[in-house]
Structure formats: C-alpha cells, structure tokens
Design a protein around this motif. Structure first.
Motif, PDB file in Angstrom:
ATOM      1  N   LYS A  39       0.848  -1.184   0.000  1.00  0.00           N
ATOM      2  CA  LYS A  39       0.000   0.000   0.000  1.00  0.00           C
ATOM      3  C   LYS A  39       0.892   1.244   0.000  1.00  0.00           C
ATOM      4  O   LYS A  39       1.620   1.491   0.961  1.00  0.00           O
ATOM      5  N   ASN A  40       0.848   2.008  -1.067  1.00  0.00           N
ATOM      6  CA  ASN A  40       1.581   3.261  -1.254  1.00  0.00           C
ATOM      7  C   ASN A  40       3.098   3.101  -1.237  1.00  0.00           C
ATOM      8  O   ASN A  40       3.815   4.071  -1.003  1.00  0.00           O
ATOM      9  N   THR A  41       3.631   1.903  -1.464  1.00  0.00           N
ATOM     10  CA  THR A  41       5.075   1.705  -1.580  1.00  0.00           C
ATOM     11  C   THR A  41       5.394   0.681  -2.659  1.00  0.00           C
ATOM     12  O   THR A  41       4.604  -0.231  -2.923  1.00  0.00           O
ATOM     13  N   ILE A  42       6.541   0.866  -3.269  1.00  0.00           N
ATOM     14  CA  ILE A  42       7.086  -0.086  -4.234  1.00  0.00           C
ATOM     15  C   ILE A  42       8.497  -0.398  -3.767  1.00  0.00           C
ATOM     16  O   ILE A  42       9.303   0.510  -3.577  1.00  0.00           O
ATOM     17  N   THR A  43       8.808  -1.673  -3.554  1.00  0.00           N
ATOM     18  CA  THR A  43      10.137  -2.082  -3.118  1.00  0.00           C
ATOM     19  C   THR A  43      10.839  -2.768  -4.288  1.00  0.00           C
ATOM     20  O   THR A  43      10.314  -3.730  -4.853  1.00  0.00           O
ATOM     21  N   ILE A  44      12.021  -2.237  -4.637  1.00  0.00           N
ATOM     22  CA  ILE A  44      12.775  -2.746  -5.786  1.00  0.00           C
ATOM     23  C   ILE A  44      14.142  -3.205  -5.297  1.00  0.00           C
ATOM     24  O   ILE A  44      14.858  -2.456  -4.647  1.00  0.00           O
ATOM     25  N   ASN A  45      14.510  -4.444  -5.629  1.00  0.00           N
ATOM     26  CA  ASN A  45      15.822  -4.979  -5.298  1.00  0.00           C
ATOM     27  C   ASN A  45      16.585  -5.170  -6.609  1.00  0.00           C
ATOM     28  O   ASN A  45      16.222  -6.001  -7.431  1.00  0.00           O
ATOM     29  N   SER A  46      17.650  -4.387  -6.778  1.00  0.00           N
ATOM     30  CA  SER A  46      18.420  -4.389  -8.022  1.00  0.00           C
ATOM     31  C   SER A  46      19.852  -4.853  -7.755  1.00  0.00           C
ATOM     32  O   SER A  46      20.491  -4.355  -6.830  1.00  0.00           O
ATOM     33  N   VAL A  83      16.795   2.967 -10.945  1.00  0.00           N
ATOM     34  CA  VAL A  83      17.300   2.815  -9.577  1.00  0.00           C
ATOM     35  C   VAL A  83      18.736   2.314  -9.603  1.00  0.00           C
ATOM     36  O   VAL A  83      19.222   1.836 -10.622  1.00  0.00           O
ATOM     37  N   ASN A  84      19.394   2.410  -8.450  1.00  0.00           N
ATOM     38  CA  ASN A  84      20.756   1.924  -8.297  1.00  0.00           C
ATOM     39  C   ASN A  84      20.759   0.614  -7.527  1.00  0.00           C
ATOM     40  O   ASN A  84      19.727   0.131  -7.076  1.00  0.00           O
ATOM     41  N   LYS A  85      21.940   0.062  -7.343  1.00  0.00           N
ATOM     42  CA  LYS A  85      22.137  -1.238  -6.703  1.00  0.00           C
ATOM     43  C   LYS A  85      21.581  -1.248  -5.278  1.00  0.00           C
ATOM     44  O   LYS A  85      21.688  -0.264  -4.554  1.00  0.00           O
ATOM     45  N   GLY A  86      20.994  -2.368  -4.908  1.00  0.00           N
ATOM     46  CA  GLY A  86      20.472  -2.539  -3.558  1.00  0.00           C
ATOM     47  C   GLY A  86      18.957  -2.458  -3.514  1.00  0.00           C
ATOM     48  O   GLY A  86      18.280  -2.499  -4.535  1.00  0.00           O
ATOM     49  N   ILE A  87      18.448  -2.335  -2.310  1.00  0.00           N
ATOM     50  CA  ILE A  87      16.997  -2.270  -2.109  1.00  0.00           C
ATOM     51  C   ILE A  87      16.573  -0.811  -2.052  1.00  0.00           C
ATOM     52  O   ILE A  87      17.080  -0.030  -1.256  1.00  0.00           O
ATOM     53  N   THR A  88      15.661  -0.454  -2.919  1.00  0.00           N
ATOM     54  CA  THR A  88      15.110   0.899  -2.973  1.00  0.00           C
ATOM     55  C   THR A  88      13.621   0.829  -2.659  1.00  0.00           C
ATOM     56  O   THR A  88      12.890   0.083  -3.304  1.00  0.00           O
ATOM     57  N   VAL A  89      13.196   1.584  -1.679  1.00  0.00           N
ATOM     58  CA  VAL A  89      11.775   1.649  -1.324  1.00  0.00           C
ATOM     59  C   VAL A  89      11.248   2.992  -1.810  1.00  0.00           C
ATOM     60  O   VAL A  89      11.700   4.046  -1.376  1.00  0.00           O
ATOM     61  N   VAL A  90      10.295   2.943  -2.718  1.00  0.00           N
ATOM     62  CA  VAL A  90       9.692   4.143  -3.290  1.00  0.00           C
ATOM     63  C   VAL A  90       8.335   4.356  -2.623  1.00  0.00           C
ATOM     64  O   VAL A  90       7.485   3.464  -2.640  1.00  0.00           O
ATOM     65  N   HIS A  91       8.169   5.508  -2.016  1.00  0.00           N
ATOM     66  CA  HIS A  91       6.903   5.859  -1.369  1.00  0.00           C
ATOM     67  C   HIS A  91       6.089   6.721  -2.332  1.00  0.00           C
ATOM     68  O   HIS A  91       6.622   7.613  -2.984  1.00  0.00           O
ATOM     69  N   ILE A  92       4.804   6.448  -2.389  1.00  0.00           N
ATOM     70  CA  ILE A  92       3.907   7.215  -3.247  1.00  0.00           C
ATOM     71  C   ILE A  92       3.127   8.170  -2.351  1.00  0.00           C
ATOM     72  O   ILE A  92       2.352   7.739  -1.493  1.00  0.00           O
ATOM     73  N   LYS A  93       3.355   9.471  -2.532  1.00  0.00           N
ATOM     74  CA  LYS A  93       2.700  10.497  -1.711  1.00  0.00           C
ATOM     75  C   LYS A  93       1.603  11.172  -2.525  1.00  0.00           C
ATOM     76  O   LYS A  93       1.776  11.449  -3.708  1.00  0.00           O
TER      77      LYS A  93
END
Length: 81
Positions: A15-22, A52-62
């Motif tokens: 909910k309102n977040t996207i988690t990307i592991n690159s 995105v860059n390397k690692g885990i990036t959590v994108v919040h949707i505001k």
C-alpha cells in the motif's frame, strides 16, 4: 547503439510503496515515473521510466492533495444529487 543487457530485479508492491531490489546500478525498471514518488535513495527518470541503483530501494507514493481532492469530490457529488 548503447550496450544494454537484461538485469533481473525483484519488485514488490504494498500500500503506497514499491520495493525494488536491483543487483546493479543504473537499472531501468520499466515502471512509469511519477512526480509523487519519494525515496531515501536516489531515483531518476529516463524517458519517463524509473531508474534505480544497486540494492533495495523503497519508493513511497505520496498524494499531497488527497484530502482536498476527496472533499471537493464529495461536495460535487452531494451538489449533483
């Protein structure tokens, strides 16, 4: 032509977040970039796609105008009825 390769990434939606592991830097996720995305890590937009860059990036949707938009929509529906 630029040298491109396919990089496997893991994406999960909450909910309102996207988690990307690159596994690598500068990866085009093919997710459309919106101006209401925020993150603690740097994120970029290339051709309106999220990068995105390397690692885990959590994108919040505001949603900055969510409350005002809900009130105006509710009043419009009430006035229509």
């Amino acid at each position: 032509m630029p040298n491109r390769k396919v990089v496997p990434i893991d994406i999960s939606y909450d909910k309102n977040t996207i988690t990307i592991n690159s596994p690598e830097d500068n990866v085009n996720t093919t997710i459309a970039y919106y101006d209401n995305f925020t993150s603690d890590k740097p994120i970029n937009a290339t051709n309106n796609l999220l990068v995105v860059n390397k690692g885990i990036t959590v994108v919040h949707i505001k949603y900055p105008s969510l409350l005002i938009g809900t009130i105006v929509s509710g009043l419009g529906i009430l006035l229509e009825v």
